[in-house]
Motif scaffolding. Structure first.
Motif, PDB file in Angstrom:
ATOM      1  N   LEU A   1      16.968   9.726  41.091  1.00 39.29           N
ATOM      2  CA  LEU A   1      15.508   9.465  40.596  1.00 39.29           C
ATOM      3  C   LEU A   1      15.212   7.969  40.751  1.00 39.29           C
ATOM      4  N   VAL A   2      15.975   7.105  40.437  1.00 41.46           N
ATOM      5  CA  VAL A   2      15.622   5.654  40.190  1.00 41.46           C
ATOM      6  C   VAL A   2      15.765   5.306  41.790  1.00 41.46           C
ATOM      7  N   ALA A   3      16.560   5.595  42.551  1.00 45.73           N
ATOM      8  CA  ALA A   3      16.412   5.368  44.047  1.00 45.73           C
ATOM      9  C   ALA A   3      15.258   5.371  44.640  1.00 45.73           C
ATOM     10  N   ALA A   4      14.728   6.873  44.382  1.00 50.02           N
ATOM     11  CA  ALA A   4      13.242   7.528  44.800  1.00 50.02           C
ATOM     12  C   ALA A   4      12.238   6.621  44.184  1.00 50.02           C
ATOM     13  N   TYR A   5      12.380   6.311  42.796  1.00 51.56           N
ATOM     14  CA  TYR A   5      11.284   5.173  42.364  1.00 51.56           C
ATOM     15  C   TYR A   5      11.225   3.980  43.023  1.00 51.56           C
ATOM     16  N   TYR A   6      12.257   3.284  43.521  1.00 52.15           N
ATOM     17  CA  TYR A   6      12.240   1.986  44.252  1.00 52.15           C
ATOM     18  C   TYR A   6      11.653   2.119  45.686  1.00 52.15           C
ATOM     19  N   CYS A   7      12.228   3.272  46.362  1.00 49.77           N
ATOM     20  CA  CYS A   7      11.525   3.505  47.617  1.00 49.77           C
ATOM     21  C   CYS A   7       9.927   3.930  47.463  1.00 49.77           C
ATOM     22  N   ALA A   8       9.592   4.420  46.429  1.00 42.95           N
ATOM     23  CA  ALA A   8       8.079   5.013  46.390  1.00 42.95           C
ATOM     24  C   ALA A   8       7.445   3.592  46.068  1.00 42.95           C
ATOM     25  N   LEU A   9       8.032   2.578  45.680  1.00 38.07           N
ATOM     26  CA  LEU A   9       7.279   1.215  45.239  1.00 38.07           C
ATOM     27  C   LEU A   9       7.278   0.426  46.337  1.00 38.07           C
ATOM     28  N   ASP A  10       8.375   0.441  47.228  1.00 39.05           N
ATOM     29  CA  ASP A  10       8.408  -0.519  48.553  1.00 39.05           C
ATOM     30  C   ASP A  10       7.289  -0.359  49.462  1.00 39.05           C
ATOM     31  N   PRO A  11       6.578  -1.640  49.531  1.00 35.16           N
ATOM     32  CA  PRO A  11       5.296  -1.562  50.574  1.00 35.16           C
ATOM     33  C   PRO A  11       6.007  -1.435  51.959  1.00 35.16           C
ATOM     34  N   ALA A  12       7.403  -1.724  52.260  1.00 34.45           N
ATOM     35  CA  ALA A  12       7.530  -1.128  53.604  1.00 34.45           C
ATOM     36  C   ALA A  12       7.998   0.159  53.900  1.00 34.45           C
ATOM     37  N   THR A  13       7.798   1.049  52.855  1.00 35.03           N
ATOM     38  CA  THR A  13       8.316   2.673  53.213  1.00 35.03           C
ATOM     39  C   THR A  13       6.800   3.132  53.473  1.00 35.03           C
ATOM     40  N   PRO A  14       6.823   4.022  54.325  1.00 39.03           N
ATOM     41  CA  PRO A  14       5.461   4.569  54.869  1.00 39.03           C
ATOM     42  C   PRO A  14       4.642   5.336  53.876  1.00 39.03           C
ATOM     43  N   PHE A  15       3.430   5.300  53.963  1.00 38.04           N
ATOM     44  CA  PHE A  15       2.764   5.699  52.991  1.00 38.04           C
ATOM     45  C   PHE A  15       2.757   7.316  52.754  1.00 38.04           C
ATOM     46  N   LYS A  16       3.017   8.157  53.764  1.00 42.59           N
ATOM     47  CA  LYS A  16       3.394   9.518  53.291  1.00 42.59           C
ATOM     48  C   LYS A  16       4.698   9.615  52.712  1.00 42.59           C
ATOM     49  N   VAL A  17       5.591   8.910  52.896  1.00 42.04           N
ATOM     50  CA  VAL A  17       6.976   8.813  52.111  1.00 42.04           C
ATOM     51  C   VAL A  17       6.855   8.627  50.782  1.00 42.04           C
ATOM     52  N   ARG A  18       5.933   7.469  50.509  1.00 40.42           N
ATOM     53  CA  ARG A  18       5.631   7.066  49.271  1.00 40.42           C
ATOM     54  C   ARG A  18       4.721   7.920  48.395  1.00 40.42           C
ATOM     55  N   ALA A  19       3.921   8.580  49.240  1.00 40.55           N
ATOM     56  CA  ALA A  19       3.163   9.777  48.506  1.00 40.55           C
ATOM     57  C   ALA A  19       4.265  10.914  48.076  1.00 40.55           C
ATOM     58  N   VAL A  20       4.846  11.370  48.829  1.00 39.80           N
ATOM     59  CA  VAL A  20       5.708  12.629  48.535  1.00 39.80           C
ATOM     60  C   VAL A  20       6.491  12.040  47.264  1.00 39.80           C
ATOM     61  N   LEU A  21       7.207  10.944  47.361  1.00 43.23           N
ATOM     62  CA  LEU A  21       7.986  10.645  46.188  1.00 43.23           C
ATOM     63  C   LEU A  21       7.334  10.398  45.075  1.00 43.23           C
ATOM     64  N   MET A  22       6.227   9.769  45.193  1.00 41.92           N
ATOM     65  CA  MET A  22       5.271   9.362  43.812  1.00 41.92           C
ATOM     66  C   MET A  22       4.884  10.785  43.197  1.00 41.92           C
ATOM     67  N   GLY A  23       4.688  11.660  44.161  1.00 51.93           N
ATOM     68  CA  GLY A  23       4.091  13.069  43.626  1.00 51.93           C
ATOM     69  C   GLY A  23       5.261  13.781  42.799  1.00 51.93           C
ATOM     70  N   ALA A  24       6.346  13.626  43.325  1.00 50.28           N
ATOM     71  CA  ALA A  24       7.776  13.998  42.566  1.00 50.28           C
ATOM     72  C   ALA A  24       7.964  13.436  41.102  1.00 50.28           C
ATOM     73  N   LEU A  25       8.010  12.077  41.128  1.00 50.36           N
ATOM     74  CA  LEU A  25       8.127  11.086  40.332  1.00 50.36           C
ATOM     75  C   LEU A  25       7.062  11.415  39.100  1.00 50.36           C
ATOM     76  N   ALA A  26       5.848  11.522  39.737  1.00 47.59           N
ATOM     77  CA  ALA A  26       4.411  11.970  38.612  1.00 47.59           C
ATOM     78  C   ALA A  26       4.986  13.245  37.779  1.00 47.59           C
ATOM     79  N   TYR A  27       5.588  14.080  38.644  1.00 41.78           N
ATOM     80  CA  TYR A  27       5.863  15.498  37.986  1.00 41.78           C
ATOM     81  C   TYR A  27       7.048  15.112  36.787  1.00 41.78           C
ATOM     82  N   PHE A  28       8.059  14.269  37.234  1.00 45.55           N
ATOM     83  CA  PHE A  28       9.051  14.249  36.123  1.00 45.55           C
ATOM     84  C   PHE A  28       8.372  13.433  35.072  1.00 45.55           C
ATOM     85  N   VAL A  29       7.500  12.623  35.077  1.00 45.10           N
ATOM     86  CA  VAL A  29       6.913  11.861  34.203  1.00 45.10           C
ATOM     87  C   VAL A  29       5.914  12.836  33.175  1.00 45.10           C
TER      88      VAL A  29
END
Length: 125
Positions: free
Chosen positions: A47-75
């Motif tokens: 969960l926390v590794a996904a959080y840091y990946c989702a916030l990393d500007p070097a992570t591709p947008f589509k990857v950040r979007a997938v992770l941000m959706g999953a993190l939002a579901y958790f929240v």
């Protein structure tokens, strides 16, 4: 020269839509919920590794979007299986996170995992 994900046509609109809502929800609710539940989360490291990946500007947008959706579901305060239900409360959160992480696993780097480990250590005090 490569074009960044943020500058592709249509990506900016996604940033202003669902991604922006998910990001706002995660930014306001992730750490408070994590502090309350960390001791009970069997998937805390991912969960926390996904959080840091989702916030990393070097992570591709589509990857950040997938992770941000999953993190939002958790929240989200209300989800398919309420978190207060013993033994099952995090099953839906874990399933959503597992699917997201499995989809984008190659983008969660050692640096994201190191940040996650440091944050978890600090959280546990």
């Amino acid at each position: 020269m490569a074009v960044s994900d943020e500058s592709r046509p249509g990506e900016g609109m996604a940033e202003n839509g669902k991604f922006a809502r998910d990001r706002a929800r995660v930014m306001s609710g992730f750490w408070p919920k994590l502090r309350r539940l960390a001791a009970r989360l069997p998937f805390l490291d991912e969960l926390v590794a996904a959080y840091y990946c989702a916030l990393d500007p070097a992570t591709p947008f589509k990857v950040r979007a997938v992770l941000m959706g999953a993190l939002a579901y958790f929240v989200m305060p209300v989800d398919l299986i309420p978190d207060f239900i013993a033994a099952l409360g995090f099953a839906d959160d874990a399933t959503v996170l597992y699917g997201a992480v499995k989809t984008v696993a190659q983008h969660i780097t050692a640096a994201h995992r190191e940040k996650a480990a440091a944050a978890i250590e600090k959280l546990r005090g």
